[in-house]
Write an enzyme that holds these catalytic residues in place. Structure first.
Site, mmCIF file in Angstrom:
data_model
loop_
_atom_site.group_PDB
_atom_site.id
_atom_site.type_symbol
_atom_site.label_atom_id
_atom_site.label_comp_id
_atom_site.label_asym_id
_atom_site.label_seq_id
_atom_site.Cartn_x
_atom_site.Cartn_y
_atom_site.Cartn_z
ATOM 1 C CB SER A 66 -0.933 -0.078 1.205
ATOM 2 O OG SER A 66 -1.828 0.969 1.219
ATOM 3 C CG ASP A 287 -6.439 0.366 -0.436
ATOM 4 O OD1 ASP A 287 -5.628 1.319 -0.342
ATOM 5 O OD2 ASP A 287 -6.330 -0.677 0.223
ATOM 6 C CD GLU A 379 -9.306 2.871 8.321
ATOM 7 O OE1 GLU A 379 -9.194 2.328 9.420
ATOM 8 O OE2 GLU A 379 -8.446 2.784 7.430
ATOM 9 C CB ALA A 505 -0.738 -0.348 20.428
HETATM 10 P P1 NG1 Z 1 -2.658 1.600 12.491
HETATM 11 O O1 NG1 Z 1 -1.198 1.501 12.189
HETATM 12 O O2 NG1 Z 1 -3.227 0.443 13.268
HETATM 13 O O3 NG1 Z 1 -3.003 2.936 13.081
HETATM 14 C C1 NG1 Z 1 -3.171 2.250 9.934
HETATM 15 C C2 NG1 Z 1 -4.228 3.300 9.751
HETATM 16 C C3 NG1 Z 1 -5.576 2.617 9.687
HETATM 17 C C4 NG1 Z 1 -5.612 1.533 8.614
HETATM 18 C C5 NG1 Z 1 -4.416 0.601 8.760
HETATM 19 C C6 NG1 Z 1 -4.301 -0.416 7.649
HETATM 20 C C7 NG1 Z 1 -4.409 5.557 10.714
HETATM 21 C C8 NG1 Z 1 -4.384 6.394 11.943
HETATM 22 N N1 NG1 Z 1 -4.239 4.240 10.885
HETATM 23 O O4 NG1 Z 1 -3.462 1.527 11.112
HETATM 24 O O5 NG1 Z 1 -6.564 3.582 9.478
HETATM 25 O O6 NG1 Z 1 -5.688 2.096 7.333
HETATM 26 O O7 NG1 Z 1 -3.185 1.341 8.842
HETATM 27 O O8 NG1 Z 1 -3.624 0.050 6.519
HETATM 28 O O9 NG1 Z 1 -4.589 6.078 9.605
HETATM 29 ZN ZN ZN Z 2 -3.739 1.092 0.253
#
Ligand code: NG1
Ligand code: ZN
Length: 536
Positions: A66, A287, A379, A505
């Site tokens: 990604s 995505d 998100e 976390a």
């Molecule tokens: P984490 O690293 O758990 O915060 C991040 C993104 C999620 C999601 C995931 C998967 C933020 C704050 N966090 O997760 O929204 O997209 O990666 O790719 O953007």
């Molecule tokens: Zn992506």
């Protein structure tokens, strides 16, 4: 038997990197690409088992990291309807990925017993990858695991993540009443472009759109999609594709892309867009999508996932009312704790729709969205989509229009159900959705931005010795451990006007993330710094 031996033979070519423990997280497995060989091999074994467990339905495997740097890569499994892998199976993936190679065939056999798999069932897998240099090597390894376990497979080569999800769903619904489309890349473009034409009937969008493709797979795929859309000379959108260099693999996600724009809250330095020009950025596997522009005073203005969600919810609500079916279409908006508080207020107070907060990670949002007739989930970082329940689809398809206006609204709604990739968040599909809505509302990005005013926000990454001690509850808005920390955060946020802050976390990085928002920029930064210090 033969398969057991074939696994042992194939596995003997690889080496497990020393001292690593792998875990299937929110985004599958993700790390430096040179550590991934055995992980991808394990995922190949599991994909075949998953397919057999589901009576030979097609399972997808996507090789991508990604928005991560070019030297990373990753791998994740896609379930039959194009959803993320069922949570129970994440443990099996983790188990296989950590098996010593001389034992992996034994672990495979144990899993067959543990999951109770009928090995006489067929197994079918489709896979694809983004443009990372390591992708072809990893695809080869995946193929070797599938060959060893006698799985039927198709390699779709380069695809965006959502395109692969689309293909998986199409393959598994072919010939049923839920047929989703033709399971090819061309089928994807045809479905999207036809739906877009339907929704754009009678409306026209003003001005060009510049799309930054993060120098990833979205670039060539968007170029391809454009061939299926109405050309600007005939009234279609004028899409300018930038950052579509996939020849130099190191340029991927470098100083561009949706993650850069969202986290830095600025346009890519390479951007040549004039004030008020509509811009969008995709991430490395297309995505995620965010919009932005620079205003008359040269101030950068971001329209992120929260904005796309509110725009979509408001538009679908309007259409449902205009079609006379709003009583039958219960719309809900699903967000995470990272959603700007102003967007949540706008959803509840202005749109008068329920706003639900779930844990981070699209699978949680997707799940919550399915409880509504129309579930709009995004998100803040721009990953999301809209789901329509079976009941909702029936309502939309069977409604009898009482007037030309109702008929037009129904036609648009119908088009939307095809335009939106309901399997998963899809930047190309979301982009056409936003363009269609702006055209219908006759809005520029400025009017879109004017719907509400974002609270200033700050996201801080805090390195800690052991992030596993940070245990979150209440959709990750509160910490129950370490003891006493939440009380400190509560005390801090209560000191600021509209102050809201939380720490959790990360599921994808070795760090704790601190989010803060408040009425002013200085209060926000102050709150974020204080909470980050409390976490350290
Ligand atoms: P984490 O690293 O758990 O915060 C991040 C993104 C999620 C999601 C995931 C998967 C933020 C704050 N966090 O997760 O929204 O997209 O990666 O790719 O953007
Ligand atoms: Zn992506």
């Amino acid at each position: 038997p033969a398969v057991h031996q074939a696994i042992e033979e194939a596995a003997s070519k690889y080496q497990i990197p020393e001292g690593r423990v792998f875990e299937y997280g929110t985004a599958g497995f993700r790390m430096k690409a040179d550590l991934l060989n055995t992980v991808v091999f394990a995922v190949g074994l599991l994909a075949g088992l998953r397919s057999k467990k589901l009576n030979g339905q097609w399972i997808g495997v996507m090789i991508t990291a990604s928005h991560n740097p070019a030297e990373d890569n990753g791998v994740k499994l896609v379930d039959p309807m194009g959803e993320m892998l069922e949570a129970d199976w994440e443990t099996y993936a983790t188990k296989l990925a950590n098996a010593p190679l001389d034992k992996i065939a034994d672990v495979y056999d144990q899993l067959i017993k543990e999951i109770d798999i009928n090995m006489a069932n067929p197994a079918r897998v489709v896979f694809a990858r983004d443009t990372r240099a390591s992708g072809s090597r990893l695809a080869g390894i995946l193929g070797s695991a599938l060959t060893a376990t006698e799985v039927e497979f198709t390699d779709f080569k380069f695809m965006t993540t959502p395109q692969l999800h689309y293909v998986v769903r199409c393959k598994n619904t072919l010939g049923t009443q839920y047929e989703y489309g033709e399971p090819t890349e061309k089928g994807y473009y045809e479905k999207l472009s036809e739906a877009f034409k339907k929704v754009m009937k009678n409306v026209k969008i003003q001005g060009p759109l510049t799309v930054d493709c993060a120098n990833g797979v979205g670039g060539p795929k968007l170029q391809e999609l454009i061939k299926f859309l109405t050309p600007p000379s005939q009234g279609g959108i004028d899409i300018k594709v930038v950052n579509d260099n996939v020849i130099n693999p190191d340029s991927l996600n470098f100083d561009c892309g949706a993650d850069y724009v969202k986290t830095k809250q600025r346009a890519p330095p390479s951007s040549k867009a004039a004030p008020l020009e509509r811009c969008a950025s995709l991430d490395g596997d297309a995505d995620r999508l965010v919009y932005y522009f620079v205003d008359e005073n040269n101030v950068f203005r971001l329209l992120d996932g929260d904005r796309i969600a509110t725009l979509a919810a408001s538009f679908i609500g309007d259409l449902a009312r205009n079609a006379g079916i709003s009583q039958k279409l219960k719309i809900g908006v699903i967000q995470t704790a990272y959603a700007n508080g102003a967007s949540t207020d706008y959803i509840e107070k202005v749109l008068k729709l329920p706003a639900v907060c779930t844990k981070t990670g699209v699978k949680h949002l997707h799940h919550a969205a399915m409880r509504y007739d129309v579930g709009v989930y995004f998100e803040a970082n721009g990953h999301g989509t809209v789901t329509f329940s079976e009941e909702a689809l029936k309502t939309i398809k069977s409604a009898e229009p009482q007037s030309p206006a109702q008929q037009q609204a129904l036609e648009s709604l119908n088009g939307l159900t095809d335009l939106i990739n309901q399997a998963v968040g899809d930047a190309l599909s979301d982009m056409l959705l936003v363009e269609a809505i702006l055209a219908h509302k006759g809005w520029t990005t400025k009017e879109w931005l004017g719907t509400y005013t974002d609270l200033p926000s700050r996201l801080v990454r805090v390195e800690v010795a052991d992030r596993s001690i940070f245990k979150a509850v209440d959709a990750e808005r509160k910490l129950e451990s370490p003891a006493g920390l939440q009380d400190k955060i509560d005390a801090l946020q209560s000191r600021y006007n509209k102050g809201r802050s939380f720490a959790r976390a990360s599921g994808t990085e070795d760090a704790v993330r601190v989010y803060a928002e408040a009425a002013s920029r200085s209060e926000t930064d102050d709150l974020a710094t204080r909470v980050a210090n409390a976490v350290k």
